[in-house]
Write a protein that holds these residues in place. Structure first.
Motif, PDB file in Angstrom:
ATOM      1  N   UNK A  62       0.989  -1.175  -0.033  1.00 21.23           N
ATOM      2  CA  UNK A  62       0.116   0.173  -0.043  1.00 21.23           C
ATOM      3  C   UNK A  62       0.825   1.196  -0.055  1.00 21.23           C
ATOM      4  N   UNK A  63       0.307   2.349  -0.487  1.00 26.32           N
ATOM      5  CA  UNK A  63       0.998   3.654  -0.599  1.00 26.32           C
ATOM      6  C   UNK A  63      -0.017   4.765  -0.464  1.00 26.32           C
ATOM      7  N   UNK A  64       0.418   5.722  -0.283  1.00 30.24           N
ATOM      8  CA  UNK A  64      -0.412   6.886  -0.245  1.00 30.24           C
ATOM      9  C   UNK A  64       0.263   8.190  -1.084  1.00 30.24           C
ATOM     10  N   UNK A  65      -0.467   8.654  -2.160  1.00 30.67           N
ATOM     11  CA  UNK A  65      -0.159   9.505  -3.105  1.00 30.67           C
ATOM     12  C   UNK A  65      -0.399  11.019  -2.654  1.00 30.67           C
ATOM     13  N   UNK A  66       0.521  11.842  -2.631  1.00 28.36           N
ATOM     14  CA  UNK A  66       0.055  13.528  -2.271  1.00 28.36           C
ATOM     15  C   UNK A  66       0.410  14.027  -3.538  1.00 28.36           C
ATOM     16  N   UNK A  67      -0.585  14.722  -4.172  1.00 28.10           N
ATOM     17  CA  UNK A  67      -0.324  15.558  -5.187  1.00 28.10           C
ATOM     18  C   UNK A  67      -0.334  16.815  -5.100  1.00 28.10           C
ATOM     19  N   UNK A  68       0.708  17.902  -5.189  1.00 34.67           N
ATOM     20  CA  UNK A  68       0.549  19.281  -4.838  1.00 34.67           C
ATOM     21  C   UNK A  68       0.540  19.921  -6.349  1.00 34.67           C
ATOM     22  N   UNK A  69      -0.204  21.022  -6.466  1.00 34.63           N
ATOM     23  CA  UNK A  69      -0.168  21.966  -7.295  1.00 34.63           C
ATOM     24  C   UNK A  69      -0.095  23.231  -7.074  1.00 34.63           C
ATOM     25  N   UNK A 122       4.178  12.864  -4.274  1.00 32.76           N
ATOM     26  CA  UNK A 122       4.930  12.137  -3.290  1.00 32.76           C
ATOM     27  C   UNK A 122       4.295  10.793  -2.985  1.00 32.76           C
ATOM     28  N   UNK A 123       5.212   9.939  -3.098  1.00 33.60           N
ATOM     29  CA  UNK A 123       4.330   8.504  -2.700  1.00 33.60           C
ATOM     30  C   UNK A 123       4.877   8.055  -1.448  1.00 33.60           C
ATOM     31  N   UNK A 124       4.307   7.887  -0.353  1.00 36.16           N
ATOM     32  CA  UNK A 124       4.536   7.812   0.880  1.00 36.16           C
ATOM     33  C   UNK A 124       4.232   6.019   1.340  1.00 36.16           C
ATOM     34  N   UNK A 125       5.231   5.494   1.609  1.00 33.81           N
ATOM     35  CA  UNK A 125       5.252   3.933   1.961  1.00 33.81           C
ATOM     36  C   UNK A 125       5.535   3.679   3.565  1.00 33.81           C
ATOM     37  N   UNK A 126       5.015   2.527   4.023  1.00 32.34           N
ATOM     38  CA  UNK A 126       5.202   2.211   5.347  1.00 32.34           C
ATOM     39  C   UNK A 126       6.245   1.711   5.844  1.00 32.34           C
ATOM     40  N   UNK A 127       7.207   1.360   4.901  1.00 31.44           N
ATOM     41  CA  UNK A 127       8.538   0.810   5.378  1.00 31.44           C
ATOM     42  C   UNK A 127       9.527   1.077   4.014  1.00 31.44           C
TER      43      UNK A 127
END
Length: 160
Positions: A106-113, A125-130
């Motif tokens: 799983x990952x979380x994507x944060x898109x900033x404009x 940004x792709x945020x990962x658990x480990x």
């Protein structure tokens, strides 16, 4: 959106200034008919997309390989800040329901404009658990793939 600190051991970041207006970048990220035109780096394609643009809403895409194999991805939208921030995750399904990620991590994507002169400062940004999930995503070609998809997004935005 609550601030978070990027962790280089866990997160992958693509940051670039592109020569299209922020509202067009936002439109390309939030309109399913446009996402299918740019989301998968060629020669891959996106065969379908569904977005319910609200926290808890569905973010669903189906990528198709050059051989025709389809890879669905279902996620949950966490944050929508109109015109500036879109956050979604594969760790949750619609309605914030926990799920097992189809891609194995799983990952979380944060898109900033953000406006930047006549263009847009784009940060994904792709945020990962480990660290192992981060490495797996990096080895899959995160930088090249998300970079190629951004180039395709810019081409779509310029055609609007």
């Amino acid at each position: 959106m609550t601030a978070y600190t990027t962790n280089p051991e866990l997160d992958l970041v693509l940051e670039r200034t592109v020569d299209v207006a922020p509202e067009l970048v936002w439109k390309c990220w939030t309109t399913p008919e446009l996402i299918v035109r740019w989301f998968a780096p060629k020669p891959w394609s996106t065969s379908s997309c569904e977005i319910d643009l609200q926290p808890g809403g569905r973010f669903h895409t189906v990528m198709r390989s050059p051989e025709g194999e389809e890879f669905p991805s279902d996620g949950c939208i966490l944050v929508v800040e109109e015109g500036s921030t879109l956050v979604f995750t594969s760790a949750l399904g619609p309605g914030f329901r926990p799920q097992v990620a189809e891609d194995g991590f799983p990952f979380t994507a944060v898109v900033r404009i953000a406006p930047d002169g006549a263009g847009t400062r784009y940060t994904a940004t792709a945020i990962h658990a480990d660290a192992s999930a981060r490495k797996q995503h990096e080895d899959m070609g995160f930088t090249e793939g998300w970079g190629a998809a951004l180039d395709q997004l810019v081409d779509v935005a310029k055609s609007l």
